[in-house]
Design an enzyme around this catalytic site. Structure first.
Site, PDB file in Angstrom:
ATOM      1  N   GLY A   1       0.827  -1.205   0.000  1.00 56.42           N
ATOM      2  CA  GLY A   1       0.000   0.000   0.000  1.00 56.42           C
ATOM      3  C   GLY A   1       0.855   1.246   0.000  1.00 56.42           C
TER       4      GLY A   1
ATOM      5  CG  PHE B   1       5.497  10.731   5.575  1.00 59.32           C
ATOM      6  CD1 PHE B   1       6.525  10.126   6.268  1.00 59.32           C
ATOM      7  CD2 PHE B   1       5.570  12.091   5.334  1.00 59.32           C
ATOM      8  CE1 PHE B   1       7.606  10.860   6.729  1.00 59.32           C
ATOM      9  CE2 PHE B   1       6.635  12.840   5.797  1.00 59.32           C
ATOM     10  CZ  PHE B   1       7.664  12.220   6.506  1.00 59.32           C
ATOM     11  N   GLY B   2       4.583   7.762   2.406  1.00 58.23           N
ATOM     12  CA  GLY B   2       5.462   6.719   1.897  1.00 58.23           C
ATOM     13  C   GLY B   2       4.724   5.542   1.306  1.00 58.23           C
ATOM     14  CB  THR B   3       5.503   3.196  -1.212  1.00 57.93           C
ATOM     15  OG1 THR B   3       5.157   4.369  -1.951  1.00 57.93           O
ATOM     16  CG2 THR B   3       4.878   1.985  -1.884  1.00 57.93           C
TER      17      THR B   3
ATOM     18  CG  ASP C   1      -2.688  10.092  12.240  1.00 59.39           C
ATOM     19  OD1 ASP C   1      -3.876  10.467  12.277  1.00 59.39           O
ATOM     20  OD2 ASP C   1      -2.130   9.732  11.184  1.00 59.39           O
TER      21      ASP C   1
END
Length: 356
Positions: A13, A17-19, A135
């Site tokens: 996914g 902010f990133g993979t 978060d």
């Protein structure tokens, strides 16, 4: 292959902010792991602080309900910061909730309570380490062997000195507390509000505060009346939920107080009894299994050795099948022994955490 060690298997996914990729670790236990790849090529040095902070934070957090950290590094291109963590085969809680809703089912109350308690215990540990997650949401909570694991500390913040507030406005609106939306600061009670929203989501399979557009959602959180859990869930659980989403953070319980709520404490006590019983019987099973294995296979292994010593001679198909059977039996014994050891250690950690 990253860092001459981690072989990418497939993409799991991606986010803001990133993979995230699943990978094979060529060192150590060679188990499946996860690599979070964060692009930093176009960022200024001070803008990579979040990634480095996440890695440093994960490296010192040790709890059975927090995603385990293994490694971090900059890749060869100097464009990606990579964090390696354990792989959670059950996916994230958000996907589990969506899947349950699509099938027209619901999550049993005992399962909701199990996951809820694990989540609260993990957050209690975070707060004891002077860490706010900031978060918490169902997408940042993962399932491994049907147990909760909190992950994604990319925007967490360490509480400094005696200051209990972090003023940065960030996170997911559905889970934001009234004080955050009113720019009154974020403290440990704000994480508790988010857990309350997650509890509702596990029960109702939808957000506790929803609406047509951001402003409608914000208004319901700040001014609206909190909803009730679906009728299939007990009044006791509904009271736990209502206690966690009190709009005034000063009146909202801390994580420790949540574990002391009568309904939660009762469930934890029952879980403790079950863990004691399970651990005791698991140990007895391992001892019994190993003893019987030793008595039965000691002579069989000697006979297998005789077969192998006679490798220069031709073996009959029956003898070859016997060797294969014994090898498979030993592999299965090793697998069961390792599984029993892992379960025992994990249950000991959970018992210790519940007692504390």
């Amino acid at each position: 292959v990253l860092a001459n060690r981690y072989e990418i298997v497939n993409k799991l996914g991606s986010g803001n902010f990133g993979t995230v990729f699943m990978c094979k670790d060529s060192y150590g236990d060679k188990e499946d792991k996860v690599v979070k790849e964060i692009y930093v090529g176009e960022l200024q040095p001070d803008e990579t602080v979040d990634a480095n902070h996440e890695a440093r934070l994960l490296s010192r957090l040790k709890h059975p309900n927090i995603v385990k950290y293994f490694d971090s590094f900059i890749d060869e291109t100097l464009e990606y910061f990579c964090i390696v963590t354990e792989y959670c085969e059950g996916g994230d809680l958000d996907s589990k909730i969506i899947e349950t809703k699509k099938k027209g089912r619901y999550i049993e109350e005992v399962t909701v309570l199990d996951w809820f308690v694990q989540l609260v215990l993990a957050v209690r540990y975070l707060h004891s380490q002077r860490v706010l997650h900031r978060d918490l949401k169902s997408r940042n909570i993962f399932l491994r062997k049907n147990k909760i694991k909190i992950g994604d500390f990319g925007i967490s913040r360490i509480l400094m000195s005696t200051v209990d507030y972090a003023s940065t406005f960030t996170g997911t609106p559905y889970y934001m507390s009234p004080e955050v939306l009113k720019h009154e600061g974020y403290n440990s009670k704000s994480d508790i509000w988010s857990i309350g929203c997650i509890l509702y989501e596990m029960c109702a399979l939808e957000h506790a505060f929803d609406g047509q557009g951001l402003m409608a959602v914000m208004y319901k959180i700040v001014e609206g009346k909190p909803p009730d859990l679906p009728k299939r869930y007990s009044k006791d659980l509904n009271e736990v939920f209502k206690g966690m989403i009190i709009k005034n953070p000063d009146e909202r319980p801390c994580a420790t107080k949540v574990t002391q709520m009568p309904y939660v404490a009762k469930h934890m006590a029952v879980s403790q009894v079950f863990l004691n019983f399970y651990t005791r019987n698991l140990v007895q099973y391992v001892i019994h299994y190993k003893l019987n294995y030793t008595l039965y296979f000691s002579s069989e292994k000697a006979r297998m050795s005789d077969y192998e010593d006679a490798s220069q001679k031709s073996l009959t198909p029956a003898e070859k099948a016997k060797i294969r059977k014994l090898r498979k039996a030993e592999e299965e014994r090793n697998r069961l022994s390792q599984l029993a050891k892992e379960n025992y250690l994990e249950n000991q950690e959970r018992k210790s955490d519940i007692r504390s």
